[in-house]
Design an enzyme around this catalytic site. Structure first.
Site, PDB file in Angstrom:
ATOM      1  N   THR A   1      -3.878   5.177  -1.290  1.00 20.85           N
ATOM      2  CA  THR A   1      -4.837   5.314  -0.546  1.00 20.85           C
ATOM      3  C   THR A   1      -5.542   6.484  -1.280  1.00 20.85           C
ATOM      4  OG1 THR A   1      -3.476   6.887   0.635  1.00 20.85           O
ATOM      5  CG2 THR A   1      -3.595   4.752   1.557  1.00 20.85           C
TER       6      THR A   1
ATOM      7  N   GLU B   1       0.901  -1.120  -0.071  1.00 25.51           N
ATOM      8  CA  GLU B   1      -0.005  -0.039  -0.004  1.00 25.51           C
ATOM      9  C   GLU B   1       0.752   1.398   0.088  1.00 25.51           C
ATOM     10  OE1 GLU B   1      -3.383   0.423   2.931  1.00 25.51           O
ATOM     11  OE2 GLU B   1      -2.646   2.194   3.396  1.00 25.51           O
TER      12      GLU B   1
ATOM     13  N   ALA C   1      -7.045   9.884   2.543  1.00 27.32           N
ATOM     14  CA  ALA C   1      -6.422   9.732   3.971  1.00 27.32           C
ATOM     15  C   ALA C   1      -5.185  10.775   4.317  1.00 27.32           C
ATOM     16  CB  ALA C   1      -5.952   8.316   4.309  1.00 27.32           C
TER      17      ALA C   1
HETATM   18  P1  FAD Z   1     -17.496   0.362   7.059  1.00 22.49           P
HETATM   19  O1  FAD Z   1     -17.487  -1.002   6.512  1.00 22.49           O
HETATM   20  O2  FAD Z   1     -18.940   0.962   6.478  1.00 22.49           O
HETATM   21  O3  FAD Z   1     -17.804   0.203   8.901  1.00 22.49           O
HETATM   22  C1  FAD Z   1     -16.659  -0.073   9.530  1.00 22.49           C
HETATM   23  C2  FAD Z   1     -16.898  -0.449  10.917  1.00 22.49           C
HETATM   24  O4  FAD Z   1     -17.736   0.618  11.617  1.00 22.49           O
HETATM   25  C3  FAD Z   1     -17.813  -1.862  10.734  1.00 22.49           C
HETATM   26  O5  FAD Z   1     -16.731  -2.776  10.801  1.00 22.49           O
HETATM   27  C4  FAD Z   1     -18.716  -1.599  12.074  1.00 22.49           C
HETATM   28  O6  FAD Z   1     -18.016  -2.302  13.190  1.00 22.49           O
HETATM   29  C5  FAD Z   1     -18.731  -0.237  12.336  1.00 22.49           C
HETATM   30  N1  FAD Z   1     -19.988   0.238  11.904  1.00 22.49           N
HETATM   31  C6  FAD Z   1     -20.461   0.313  10.765  1.00 22.49           C
HETATM   32  N2  FAD Z   1     -21.591   1.108  10.969  1.00 22.49           N
HETATM   33  C7  FAD Z   1     -21.777   1.446  12.021  1.00 22.49           C
HETATM   34  C8  FAD Z   1     -22.884   2.417  12.735  1.00 22.49           C
HETATM   35  N3  FAD Z   1     -23.851   2.652  11.880  1.00 22.49           N
HETATM   36  N4  FAD Z   1     -22.542   2.404  14.112  1.00 22.49           N
HETATM   37  C9  FAD Z   1     -21.289   2.319  14.748  1.00 22.49           C
HETATM   38  N5  FAD Z   1     -20.465   1.440  13.855  1.00 22.49           N
HETATM   39  C10 FAD Z   1     -20.615   1.177  12.837  1.00 22.49           C
HETATM   40  N6  FAD Z   1      -9.585   5.800   5.085  1.00 22.49           N
HETATM   41  C11 FAD Z   1      -9.298   6.681   4.012  1.00 22.49           C
HETATM   42  O7  FAD Z   1     -10.029   7.715   4.146  1.00 22.49           O
HETATM   43  N7  FAD Z   1      -8.695   6.267   2.859  1.00 22.49           N
HETATM   44  C12 FAD Z   1      -7.723   5.281   2.769  1.00 22.49           C
HETATM   45  O8  FAD Z   1      -7.530   4.952   1.427  1.00 22.49           O
HETATM   46  C13 FAD Z   1      -8.193   4.384   3.692  1.00 22.49           C
HETATM   47  N8  FAD Z   1      -7.427   3.053   3.231  1.00 22.49           N
HETATM   48  C14 FAD Z   1      -7.651   1.925   4.464  1.00 22.49           C
HETATM   49  C15 FAD Z   1      -7.138   0.819   4.156  1.00 22.49           C
HETATM   50  C16 FAD Z   1      -7.300  -0.444   4.886  1.00 22.49           C
HETATM   51  C17 FAD Z   1      -6.706  -1.690   4.683  1.00 22.49           C
HETATM   52  C18 FAD Z   1      -8.309  -0.237   6.121  1.00 22.49           C
HETATM   53  C19 FAD Z   1      -8.263  -1.089   7.201  1.00 22.49           C
HETATM   54  C20 FAD Z   1      -8.713   1.106   6.412  1.00 22.49           C
HETATM   55  C21 FAD Z   1      -8.495   2.248   5.491  1.00 22.49           C
HETATM   56  N9  FAD Z   1      -8.945   3.404   5.765  1.00 22.49           N
HETATM   57  C22 FAD Z   1      -8.940   4.413   4.916  1.00 22.49           C
HETATM   58  C23 FAD Z   1      -9.762   3.705   7.034  1.00 22.49           C
HETATM   59  C24 FAD Z   1     -11.191   3.476   7.013  1.00 22.49           C
HETATM   60  O9  FAD Z   1     -12.036   4.549   6.090  1.00 22.49           O
HETATM   61  C25 FAD Z   1     -11.742   3.887   8.256  1.00 22.49           C
HETATM   62  O10 FAD Z   1     -11.302   2.664   9.065  1.00 22.49           O
HETATM   63  C26 FAD Z   1     -13.307   3.981   8.507  1.00 22.49           C
HETATM   64  O11 FAD Z   1     -13.713   4.454   9.936  1.00 22.49           O
HETATM   65  C27 FAD Z   1     -13.969   2.637   8.104  1.00 22.49           C
HETATM   66  O12 FAD Z   1     -14.139   2.368   6.982  1.00 22.49           O
HETATM   67  P2  FAD Z   1     -15.008   0.871   6.497  1.00 22.49           P
HETATM   68  O13 FAD Z   1     -14.810   0.999   4.936  1.00 22.49           O
HETATM   69  O14 FAD Z   1     -14.103  -0.385   7.131  1.00 22.49           O
HETATM   70  O15 FAD Z   1     -16.471   1.285   7.039  1.00 22.49           O
END
Ligand code: FAD
Length: 326
Positions: free
Chosen positions: A54, A23, A57
Site C-alpha cells: 500500500t 497485500e 494509507a
Molecule cells: P476512483 O476510481 O477515482 O473513484 C472511486 C469511486 O468514487 C468511483 O468508483 C466512483 O463511484 C466514485 N467517484 C468517482 N468520481 C466521483 C465524483 N466526482 N463524485 C462522486 N463520486 C465519484 N488508498 C490509499 O490511500 N492507499 C492504498 O494503498 C490503497 N489501496 C487500496 C487497495 C484496494 C484494493 C482498494 C479497493 C482501495 C485502496 N485504497 C487505498 C482506497 C482508495 O484510495 C479509496 O477507496 C479512494 O476513495 C478511491 O480510490 P479509487 O482509485 O477507487 O478512485
C-alpha cells in the site's frame, strides 16, 4: 504482473489451486524490518502471482513502500506490485514518483485516487483527480522511457546486451457494493469502465462479506463492457475492533452474524479461528463460482492468511508443504 500467466513453481513446488496474491503495508516507523521480511518470505513460498504494497494509507510514506517493494524484488521470485495514489500530487511530482518506481524495476502498479487525511477538510487532490488519470500517467511515464534496456554481458568487458523493456501492468480498485462516496448505483461500474479504457488490465475489489455481492457486481460490469479480470479482495476479520475499523473505512454494512460471533467469543484464538473459517468459506464459494483468483489483505502477518488458504483447499496443509520441500 500478468494475472493470466502460469504460476512459477518455487523451491518445494507449491502450486496454489487458483492464482493467489497478497497485500502488505509498509512499516509506519523505521523499526527493524525482520518480522516483515519473514512474512514476505513465508508468503513468497506459496507462489503468489504478486505481493502488493500500500501507499500513503494510514500515514505511511512512499519511501517506505518502495523499500518493501525493493526487498520483494531482490529477495523473492514474486512480482512486487506498487500501490500509488493521486493524493496531493502535481503532474510533475507524480511523474517523478512513477519514474523512481520504474527505475527501481517495479513494473506492476495499482493506481488509486486515495482518500483525504482523516484530520483535513481541505481539497486533498492535486492535478490528478481520479485513478483513471493516474493509469494514463503511469502508461505515459513508461512510454517516455527508452524502449530498450542495456545489460552488461558477464565476462565481456564493455559489451552490452540490448533487450526490449517489459511493459507495465496497471491494476485498479473496484467496489462490489459501491464506493462510499458514489452517488448512484451504477457509478462504480462506469468508473471501472473508465479505468479499463484508460489502460488498466486488472481490477482488485474492496472487501465484501457475501459471495453474491461479488458475482452480481461482476455480472453488471460484464454487461456494461468490462472485460478485465476482477479479482476478489478478501480480508480475514479476526476481532471486533478490526471489523469496526474496516466498516468505517469501506462503508460496508455490518455483517451481523460475524459481528455477534466475534463479540461473544472470549479468546483471541477462538476469534482467529472464526475469522479464518469465515474467510475460507467465502473463498470456497468464490472459487466454485468462477472467480479468477483470490487476493488476500494480509495485514503484515502470514499465519492467518496461509491458514485461510489451507482451510479453503487452495493450498496444501502446512505439514504437506513442509514434506514437499524435502
Ligand atoms: P476512483 O476510481 O477515482 O473513484 C472511486 C469511486 O468514487 C468511483 O468508483 C466512483 O463511484 C466514485 N467517484 C468517482 N468520481 C466521483 C465524483 N466526482 N463524485 C462522486 N463520486 C465519484 N488508498 C490509499 O490511500 N492507499 C492504498 O494503498 C490503497 N489501496 C487500496 C487497495 C484496494 C484494493 C482498494 C479497493 C482501495 C485502496 N485504497 C487505498 C482506497 C482508495 O484510495 C479509496 O477507496 C479512494 O476513495 C478511491 O480510490 P479509487 O482509485 O477507487 O478512485
Amino acid at each position: 504482473m500478468s494475472f493470466d500467466a502460469p504460476p512459477f513453481a518455487p523451491a518445494g513446488g507449491v502450486v496454489p489451486r487458483v492464482p493467489i496474491s497478497f497485500e502488505l503495508y509498509p512499516p509506519r516507523t523505521s523499526a527493524p524490518a525482520e518480522a516483515l521480511h519473514e512474512t514476505i518470505q513465508q508468503l513468497a513460498a506459496v507462489a503468489p502471482r504478486f505481493i502488493s504494497v500500500t501507499y500513503g494509507a494510514g500515514g505511511s510514506v512512499g519511501g517506505r513502500s518502495l523499500d518493501v517493494l525493493r526487498y520483494i524484488r531482490a529477495h523473492t521470485a514474486v512480482e512486487p506490485l506498487a500501490h500509488l495514489t493521486c493524493v496531493g500530487n502535481t503532474y510533475a511530482g507524480a511523474s517523478r514518483l512513477i519514474r523512481e518506481f520504474l527505475d527501481a524495476g517495479i513494473l506492476s502498479f495499482l493506481a488509486l485516487r486515495g482518500d483525504p487525511p482523516l484530520d483535513e477538510s481541505e481539497p486533498f487532490l492535486g492535478d490528478l483527480e481520479s485513478s483513471a488519470q493516474l493509469v494514463q500517467l503511469i502508461d505515459r511515464a513508461q512510454a517516455e522511457r527508452a524502449p530498450y534496456e542495456e545489460r552488461p554481458i558477464p565476462g565481456v568487458p564493455g559489451a552490452v546486451q540490448v533487450t526490449p523493456r517489459k511493459r507495465v501492468s496497471i491494476a485498479v480498485a473496484a467496489y462490489p457494493n459501491g464506493h462510499p462516496r458514489s452517488t448512484y448505483r451504477h457509478q462504480d461500474v462506469e468508473a471501472l469502465l473508465a479505468k479499463q479504457a484508460a489502460g488498466a488490465t486488472l481490477a482488485i475489489t474492496q472487501l465484501f462479506f457475501h459471495p453474491d455481492d461479488y458475482f452480481a457486481f461482476v455480472e453488471r460490469a460484464r454487461r456494461a463492457g468490462v472485460t478485465i479480470p476482477i479479482l476478489p479482495g478478501i480480508m480475514p476479520i479476526t476481532s471486533p475492533a478490526r471489523l469496526r475499523r474496516v466498516l468505517e473505512l469501506s462503508g460496508e454494512e455490518l455483517p451481523a452474524e460475524l459481528s455477534i460471533a466475534l463479540e461473544v467469543e472470549p479468546t483471541v484464538e477462538g476469534r482467529t479461528e472464526i475469522g479464518i473459517a469465515r474467510a475460507a468459506a467465502l473463498i470456497r464459494e468464490l472459487v466454485d463460482g468462477g472467480a479468477p483468483g483470490i487476493h488476500l489483505y494480509a495485514f503484515n502477518q502470514h499465519r492467518t492468511v496461509l491458514a485461510v488458504l489451507e482451510d479453503a483447499g487452495i493450498l496444501p496443509s502446512t505439514a504437506d508443504r513442509v514434506r514437499g520441500a524435502h
